[in-house]
Design a protein around this motif. Structure first.
Motif, PDB file in Angstrom:
ATOM      1  N   LEU A   1      70.555  45.663  75.989  1.00 35.80           N
ATOM      2  CA  LEU A   1      69.606  46.846  75.617  1.00 35.80           C
ATOM      3  C   LEU A   1      68.291  46.830  75.168  1.00 35.80           C
ATOM      4  N   TYR A   2      67.901  45.659  74.845  1.00 36.20           N
ATOM      5  CA  TYR A   2      66.602  45.521  74.315  1.00 36.20           C
ATOM      6  C   TYR A   2      65.211  46.214  74.848  1.00 36.20           C
ATOM      7  N   TYR A   3      65.441  46.284  76.368  1.00 35.28           N
ATOM      8  CA  TYR A   3      64.437  46.851  77.057  1.00 35.28           C
ATOM      9  C   TYR A   3      64.280  48.400  76.720  1.00 35.28           C
ATOM     10  N   LEU A   4      65.259  49.012  75.963  1.00 32.25           N
ATOM     11  CA  LEU A   4      65.024  50.416  75.641  1.00 32.25           C
ATOM     12  C   LEU A   4      63.815  50.268  74.442  1.00 32.25           C
ATOM     13  N   PHE A   5      63.596  49.313  73.701  1.00 36.54           N
ATOM     14  CA  PHE A   5      63.062  49.471  72.634  1.00 36.54           C
ATOM     15  C   PHE A   5      61.275  49.018  73.221  1.00 36.54           C
ATOM     16  N   ASP A   6      61.298  48.986  74.309  1.00 36.92           N
ATOM     17  CA  ASP A   6      59.739  48.660  74.710  1.00 36.92           C
ATOM     18  C   ASP A   6      59.278  49.928  75.510  1.00 36.92           C
ATOM     19  N   ALA A   7      58.573  50.441  74.847  1.00 35.30           N
ATOM     20  CA  ALA A   7      57.827  51.952  75.224  1.00 35.30           C
ATOM     21  C   ALA A   7      57.410  51.823  76.753  1.00 35.30           C
ATOM     22  N   ALA A   8      56.793  50.413  77.426  1.00 36.57           N
ATOM     23  CA  ALA A   8      56.180  50.263  78.446  1.00 36.57           C
ATOM     24  C   ALA A   8      57.395  50.485  79.525  1.00 36.57           C
ATOM     25  N   ASN A   9      58.639  50.312  79.371  1.00 34.68           N
ATOM     26  CA  ASN A   9      59.701  50.415  80.219  1.00 34.68           C
ATOM     27  C   ASN A   9      60.125  51.899  80.552  1.00 34.68           C
TER      28      ASN A   9
ATOM     29  N   LEU B   1      55.172  61.455  67.058  1.00 35.82           N
ATOM     30  CA  LEU B   1      56.068  60.156  67.123  1.00 35.82           C
ATOM     31  C   LEU B   1      55.877  59.135  65.887  1.00 35.82           C
ATOM     32  N   ARG B   2      56.671  58.727  65.351  1.00 30.57           N
ATOM     33  CA  ARG B   2      56.759  57.794  64.409  1.00 30.57           C
ATOM     34  C   ARG B   2      57.723  56.591  64.466  1.00 30.57           C
ATOM     35  N   SER B   3      57.266  55.525  63.710  1.00 28.53           N
ATOM     36  CA  SER B   3      58.513  54.634  63.665  1.00 28.53           C
ATOM     37  C   SER B   3      58.596  53.998  62.250  1.00 28.53           C
ATOM     38  N   ASN B   4      59.808  53.888  62.033  1.00 26.88           N
ATOM     39  CA  ASN B   4      60.476  53.553  60.625  1.00 26.88           C
ATOM     40  C   ASN B   4      60.484  51.795  60.600  1.00 26.88           C
ATOM     41  N   PHE B   5      60.603  51.397  62.058  1.00 29.68           N
ATOM     42  CA  PHE B   5      60.930  49.818  62.138  1.00 29.68           C
ATOM     43  C   PHE B   5      60.028  49.630  63.140  1.00 29.68           C
ATOM     44  N   ASP B   6      59.087  48.309  63.413  1.00 32.89           N
ATOM     45  CA  ASP B   6      58.290  47.785  63.881  1.00 32.89           C
ATOM     46  C   ASP B   6      59.007  46.553  64.743  1.00 32.89           C
ATOM     47  N   THR B   7      60.053  46.058  64.307  1.00 30.33           N
ATOM     48  CA  THR B   7      60.780  45.235  64.988  1.00 30.33           C
ATOM     49  C   THR B   7      62.211  45.592  64.932  1.00 30.33           C
ATOM     50  N   VAL B   8      62.812  44.925  65.780  1.00 30.59           N
ATOM     51  CA  VAL B   8      64.288  45.127  66.165  1.00 30.59           C
ATOM     52  C   VAL B   8      65.059  43.729  65.977  1.00 30.59           C
TER      53      VAL B   8
ATOM     54  N   LYS C   1      59.042  46.011  68.458  1.00 27.60           N
ATOM     55  CA  LYS C   1      59.800  47.416  68.756  1.00 27.60           C
ATOM     56  C   LYS C   1      58.621  48.365  69.032  1.00 27.60           C
ATOM     57  N   THR C   2      58.327  48.878  70.121  1.00 27.00           N
ATOM     58  CA  THR C   2      57.487  49.744  70.465  1.00 27.00           C
ATOM     59  C   THR C   2      57.665  51.288  70.544  1.00 27.00           C
ATOM     60  N   ALA C   3      58.851  51.491  70.698  1.00 29.33           N
ATOM     61  CA  ALA C   3      59.519  52.820  71.043  1.00 29.33           C
ATOM     62  C   ALA C   3      59.641  53.437  69.715  1.00 29.33           C
TER      63      ALA C   3
ATOM     64  N   ASN D   1      70.634  54.361  69.666  1.00 27.42           N
ATOM     65  CA  ASN D   1      69.979  53.265  69.751  1.00 27.42           C
ATOM     66  C   ASN D   1      68.420  53.650  68.943  1.00 27.42           C
ATOM     67  N   TRP D   2      67.355  52.500  69.125  1.00 24.13           N
ATOM     68  CA  TRP D   2      66.309  52.945  68.669  1.00 24.13           C
ATOM     69  C   TRP D   2      66.196  53.065  67.138  1.00 24.13           C
ATOM     70  N   ALA D   3      66.899  52.251  66.497  1.00 18.57           N
ATOM     71  CA  ALA D   3      66.564  51.831  64.968  1.00 18.57           C
ATOM     72  C   ALA D   3      66.137  50.599  64.827  1.00 18.57           C
TER      73      ALA D   3
END
Length: 361
Positions: free
Chosen positions: A172-180, A210-217, A228-230, A163-165
């Motif tokens: 499984l969207y909750y995995l992409f919110d760092a607050a969870n 920690l970096r992100s290539n994608f800000d949305t999912v 997407k914050t994870a 996940n997390w791309a």
């Protein structure tokens, strides 16, 4: 013969999710050591459906009813991370033994609260860092202890989170919110770090990015684009407490290459652990090595006889290993299973990584 440990699940669906695919086969493989007698889900109706489907004696109207029941010895919490603090606290305050899925809490502070409560209550409280019970990890730990590679000089890991791309299902969207508290850092990397600590000892100084290539999912069920914050790129370098050089890179999604590659290099030899995904807790690990005059890596797997009678699915097999240790701890007073204090210390490593990454921004 000892009576079965009467077990109640908070969060169990009979035909999907981790509790059904890993926990139930794990418990079944241990014969009459455990008996699953009850369930409490998000609604009384859901609990009744699960109890009927699985033939359980009790469908409790709420988690509070389950933990209060004198028919329950062990409470297993297999719900999403943000609910762990509340539900595990309920079980501990009721004086029950607890098996809580990893991550133990949503961050270090929650893990510390639960650890301190468990120790005050004097119960057996186990966190599901089941890679530590994998036959391959136990075998690898012994190889290192026996000096297969000599003095360990360095270790490196590359892992894919799956996940997390940039795509996910709604479930499984909750995995992409760092607050969870259920990010790639927390789940696959956390499980793998638990195994690394067992094999090579504690971590020392670490620096991280920690970096992100994608800000949305994109949610594939609906086509929606959501925030997407994870992070989907995690880079860590530093040392183990022993001074061994250490580097770790976890990336979101999957690769066309090797999705888990862990090398341990020493003065006398080298070991390589590989798998099809970066979740060391739930995939088949392959161990190979070479030493001395060897010029190619060769099989270093555990004795095949050790796999006999155990679940075929590696995730269930590893969970069964934790349950076997847990039963021994409940019945004899030992502390061999991965407990809450172990989990709190692992949360501390993840917290160190996250704080280092913030400083690097």
């Amino acid at each position: 013969m000892a009576q079965p440990i009467r077990t109640g699940f908070i969060g169990l669906n009979p035909d999907s999710h981790w509790a059904a695919t890993a926990h139930l086969p794990a418990l079944a493989s241990l014969g009459d050591t455990y008996e699953v007698v009850g369930v409490a889900n998000s609604t009384p109706e859901s609990g009744r459906k699960t109890a009927e489907a699985l033939g359980l004696a009790h469908a409790f109207a709420s988690p509070a009813d389950l933990v209060a029941s004198d028919q329950i010895d062990l409470v297993v919490v297999t719900v999403k991370v943000p609910l762990h603090l509340e539900l595990v606290t309920l079980a501990l305050e009721a004086g029950k033994h607890v098996y809580c899925e990893w991550p133990l809490g949503n961050g270090l502070d929650e893990a510390r609260q639960l650890t301190e409560l468990a120790e005050r209550q004097g119960v057996v409280a186990v966190a599901g860092t089941q890679a530590r019970a994998a036959l391959e990890i136990v075998h690898l730990k012994q190889l290192i202890a026996d000096g297969y590679v000599g003095k360990v000089l360095s270790t490196s890991v590359i892992g894919s989170g799956g996940n997390w791309a940039n795509t996910t299902s709604a479930d499984l969207y909750y995995l992409f919110d760092a607050a969870n508290g259920a990010t790639m850092l927390d789940i696959p990397m956390g499980h793998t770090l638990a195994a690394m600590r067992d094999v090579l000892g504690e971590f020392g100084a670490l620096e991280a990015v920690l970096r992100s290539n994608f800000d949305t999912v994109t949610v594939t069920d609906t086509g929606e684009s959501k925030p997407k914050t994870a992070a989907d790129q995690i880079l860590v370098q530093g040392t183990m407490a022993s001074g061994t050089a250490c580097s770790i890179h976890y990336r979101g999604g999957t690769s066309r290459g090797t999705n888990l590659l862990w090398e341990i290099n020493g003065t006398e030899g080298d070991i390589q652990v590989t798998a099809e995904l970066g979740h060391a807790q739930m995939v088949q690990l392959t161990v190979r090595g070479a030493r001395g005059e060897d010029t190619e890596l060769a099989d270093l797997m555990p004795d095949p006889a050790l796999y006999e009678g155990r679940p075929e699915f590696p995730g269930a097999r590893n969970v069964a290993g934790v349950y076997a240790l847990l039963a021994e701890d409940i019945r004899t007073g030992t502390r061999t299973a991965p407990d809450f204090r172990d989990a709190m210390e692992l949360h501390g490593v993840l917290d160190k990584i996250a704080r280092s990454a913030k400083r690097s921004m």
